[in-house]
Design a protein around this motif. Structure first.
Motif, short mmCIF file in Angstrom:
data_model
loop_
_atom_site.label_atom_id
_atom_site.label_comp_id
_atom_site.label_asym_id
_atom_site.label_seq_id
_atom_site.Cartn_x
_atom_site.Cartn_y
_atom_site.Cartn_z
N PHE A 5 -1.15 -0.30 -4.89
CA PHE A 5 -0.28 -0.58 -3.76
C PHE A 5 -0.21 0.59 -2.78
N TRP A 6 -0.17 1.80 -3.33
CA TRP A 6 0.08 2.96 -2.46
C TRP A 6 -1.04 3.17 -1.46
N HIS A 10 -1.17 -2.88 2.89
CA HIS A 10 0.21 -3.38 2.85
C HIS A 10 1.19 -2.21 2.96
N ASN A 11 0.96 -1.20 2.14
CA ASN A 11 1.85 -0.05 2.15
C ASN A 11 1.65 0.82 3.38
N ILE A 15 4.42 -2.01 6.24
CA ILE A 15 5.83 -1.81 5.99
C ILE A 15 6.36 -1.14 7.25
N PRO A 236 8.98 -2.21 0.24
CA PRO A 236 7.88 -2.47 -0.70
C PRO A 236 8.27 -3.57 -1.68
#
Lengths: 421, 373
Positions: A5-6, A10-11, A15, A236
């Motif tokens: 994820f990081w 998306h991250n 965000i 998140p």
């Protein structure tokens, strides 16, 4: 690990903060009476996406991804300058492909046509009166041509910057509750599923929360509900999942009782060697020692203040949603959404409910005690459909006859590029 | 207006090429590429100018292009949109998703996505050659140490993919890219997909170019895993030494016959369960052929090399070595010479891709045809 994820788009890119969201709605704000109407639109659009998704028989995950795509698209576009309905269709179409369960484009077009024509036909008379002729509806008819949807898909993928990988809170929920086996089946084709176990991508947590089927389902439903807001753009997914778990633990009767027992046990003067063991050992009412729920939450090693913030926002969403009614008549709607969620603390009793349900729907039988609402306090889908038409019309009028005498820049994409150049 | 144009009021956005992620450079070295250029109409000032076509991918042409801002070369892969009545091809979407989540020295890097003139382009790092092309040229000869390095790099790329839960499903010479620094990278993920390690699922068996297709797929298996890539890797390993594809069948049946002629026919001892495969009764070998593999390849490969190739080309998918195991083989660990990157490629004239090799061959054929008439 490049797929976590990081390091994901998306991250890194999707965000955003409140200011960005506010900026994205700045044009729309001119054409609504108050900002709250935009919040209602958030609920409305998510419901339409969910309905279309169900008609297409896609998994909840696809609906969630489609909703995220929709929200992302509208961080760059205005409702008043676009046709949100075809955007919704394109989002569902792309999401189904991106989540490895493609549906045929013809199917999307025909289901969209059916659904959207009905959305528009449910208009109550008083709102219909705002419109001069029947022909006004004709404009809003969904194009029967596949290529229109394909074209919209192109714009959509463009504005999504080809970032098609979306993370969802469901995965965190299932991982925290030790239900990864279910997860594997449910999320085939998701990134990293093939990778052996591996550590959790955040926190320290080895702890697992044991939730019964009821509370687990409630947490799942709360996550479903969060898509009715812009939370998926702001936080998140794993934080949203924890907030959903937190709300479940507090609102669900059994888990709340467990926490209360635990708290009482703590308050009693017991001679504890360590705190944790005293908690687990001192309340022996259940068959086995009850788990240390508070300790579990503390052990997650995430910002609890952020969890509380998200939980507050979820509650705010429910308060708003309470005034949103799917049925056109206020009388019938009272029985559906009559209660604020804080009083729905008994949680869901429906055991065999499917995974696309909301907490609201789950607590239907409890809602008879709801306070009656005044009709003008209530917002209906029909009202919002017309609000969208009016926004679009007003925008078109402004663009062709600007009050300033200066033409309005319509293409925001072009504006941005010019600014950059 | 609304009815003849979906959602957007202005079509300008399709006009000029613009990187899809202008506001943030993903990497330091990419900041130049990712920055938006001044928008101008017309093609001349576009960010990338196409130099030449270098290949034909699963769903579109591949071009070599030059970045006008920094002079760096990239490969542009155009996703055919106009022929797709269903919009964005699901295979392209899969490839984008896969490549965005992969990052390894031996996997081609996807820099960004770009939209220009109504087409979607994938922008890749530029690779000077592909394996088919580089093996067909005569300007640079590879030593055994070079070939060992290429083989090892291929296996390292595959090990990474399989670790990530990805099966490539189209390993072949033209999808294995090599640059002038001697680095090898796997490309073209148009047929690749995620697989589940814990649960085997059904996939299509109409994958992998015939010459590199493993026997279980030729026997109709639809339940398979990363072993299919390892068979292809075995074919490639032999090809490194022989310079041409080893099993050149013309159809599925002929392909199997070709394989049997070299490796012998599969017996139940060698491959338990072979007779349960869907098409076994249709295409089973008519006579027993012994294994000629070692006799045929002794002159090309070292003993440890032969051992590894044989393990890669095991009939039984469950006995085939994994990429990680293959990298631990004695061929790499013990046997001399140690692997050495073919850095001398920097001095090689020209760029060698399968496409050019094919064109060259066609030209020659035309010339000889013309001469005989």
């Amino acid at each position: 690990m490049a797929t976590d994820f990081w390091s994901s788009s998306h991250n890194k890119r999707w965000i955003v903060d409140r200011a960005t969201l506010k900026q994205a709605r700045i044009d729309d704000l001119h054409y609504v009476e108050n900002a709250e109407q935009l919040d209602f639109l958030n609920i409305y659009f998510a419901n339409v996406i969910s309905k279309l998704g169900k008609r297409l028989q896609v998994r909840q995950r696809v609906i969630a991804t489609a909703t995220v795509f929709f929200r992302r698209f509208y961080t760059k576009n205005s409702y008043c300058e676009t046709d949100p309905f075809i955007v919704i269709s394109a989002c569902c179409y792309v999401a189904a492909k991106a989540e490895e369960s493609p549906v045929h484009i013809k199917n999307v077009v025909s289901e969209s046509r059916l659904l959207f024509s009905r959305e528009i036909l449910t208009t109550p008379a008083e709102h219909a009166a705002d419109f001069d002729t029947e022909e006004e509806y004709g404009i809003k008819h969904f194009p029967s041509d596949n290529s229109k949807l394909a074209e919209m898909e192109f714009y959509l993928v463009h504005d999504l910057e080809c970032d098609l990988i979306v993370f969802h809170p469901y995965r965190t929920l299932m991982a925290l509750c030790g239900k990864e086996a279910i997860l594997n089946v449910a999320e085939a084709g998701e990134l990293g599923i093939g990778v052996d176990g591996g550590p959790r991508y955040w926190g320290t947590g080895e702890g697992k929360l044991e939730l019964e089927e009821g509370p687990l389902q409630m947490a799942w439903f709360i996550i479903n509900d969060t898509y009715r807001s812009e939370l998926c753009l702001l936080y998140p997914p794993h934080m949203i999942a924890i907030a959903a778990i937190y709300l479940t633990l507090v609102l669900n009767v059994t888990t709340r009782a467990a926490i209360q027992t635990q708290a009482q046990a703590q308050n009693q003067p017991a001679p504890p060697p360590t705190r944790r063991s005293s908690r687990t050992s001192s309340s022996g009412t259940h068959k086995k020692a009850p788990q240390d729920i508070v300790g579990f939450m503390a052990g997650l090693n995430v910002s609890m203040s952020l969890v509380a913030t998200i939980a507050q926002e979820i509650i705010a969403l429910y308060t708003l949603w309470d005034r949103y009614k799917e049925d056109a008549t206020p009388e019938s709607s009272r029985s559906t959404f009559g209660r604020p969620p804080s009083s729905a603390s008994a949680g869901t009793k429906r055991s065999a409910a499917s995974r696309d349900t909301s907490v609201f729907m789950g607590s239907e039988e409890l809602s008879t005690a709801g306070t009656p609402r005044l009709a003008d306090d209530v917002v209906t889908p029909a009202f919002l459909t017309h609000l969208l038409f009016r926004m679009r019309e007003a925008r078109l009028a402004d663009v062709s006859h600007p009050a300033t005498g200066r033409p309005v820049a319509v293409n925001k994409m072009l504006e941005r590029t010019q600014a950059a150049g | 207006m609304a009815s003849d144009h979906p959602a957007v009021l202005d079509d300008n956005r399709r006009e000029h090429s613009r990187p899809l992620s202008p506001q943030r450079g993903r990497d330091h070295d990419l900041e130049q590429i990712s920055r938006p250029h001044t928008p101008t109409r017309g093609g001349r000032d576009e960010l990338y100018s196409i130099v030449s076509q270098v290949g034909e991918g699963t769903f579109g042409k591949v071009y070599k292009a030059r970045n006008a801002m920094n002079g760096l070369y990239v490969a542009l892969k155009r996703i055919r949109m106009e022929s797709e009545r269903d919009g964005f091809p699901v295979t392209a979407m899969r490839e984008i998703k896969l490549l965005q989540s992969l990052r390894h020295d031996n996997v081609v890097r996807l820099y960004e996505m770009m939209v220009s003139n109504g087409s979607v382009y994938m922008v890749f790092e530029y690779m000077d050659h592909d394996l088919t092309g580089i093996l067909s040229q005569t300007g640079f000869s590879f030593t055994d140490a070079h070939l060992k390095s290429l083989c090892r790099q291929m296996l390292a790329g595959l090990a990474y993919l399989h670790h990530k839960g990805v099966i490539h499903r189209d390993i072949k010479g033209s999808n294995i890219l090599v640059n002038n620094r001697g680095e090898l990278k796997l490309g073209d993920f148009g047929l690749a997909r995620f697989y589940q390690k814990r649960r085997r699922s059904d996939y299509t068996n109409r994958v992998i170019t015939l010459w590199y297709r493993p026997p279980e797929l030729l026997f109709g298996a639809t339940v398979y895993g990363p072993e299919v890539d390892m068979w292809s890797a075995g074919c490639i390993m032999l090809e490194l030494f022989t310079k041409k594809p080893v099993f050149q069948g013309t159809d599925e049946i002929h392909q199997l016959e070709f394989i049997f002629k070299i490796l012998g026919t599969p017996s139940p001892e060698r491959w338990p369960g072979v007779s349960d495969l869907p098409w076994y009764e249709l295409v089973k070998p008519k006579e027993v052929i012994p294994n000629h593999f070692r006799d045929m390849f002794r002159k090309w490969l070292s003993p440890a090399g032969l051992d590894l190739a044989e393990q890669l080309l095991a009939f039984d998918p469950t006995k085939r070595v994994t990429a990680v195991q293959a990298m631990e083989a004695s061929y790499f660990k013990d046997e001399n010479p140690p692997a050495a990157m073919p850095v001398g490629l920097a001095n090689l004239e020209g760029e060698w891709h399968e496409l050019e090799t094919k064109r060259e061959r066609a030209k020659k054929r035309r010339r000889t045809d013309g001469g005989t008439q």
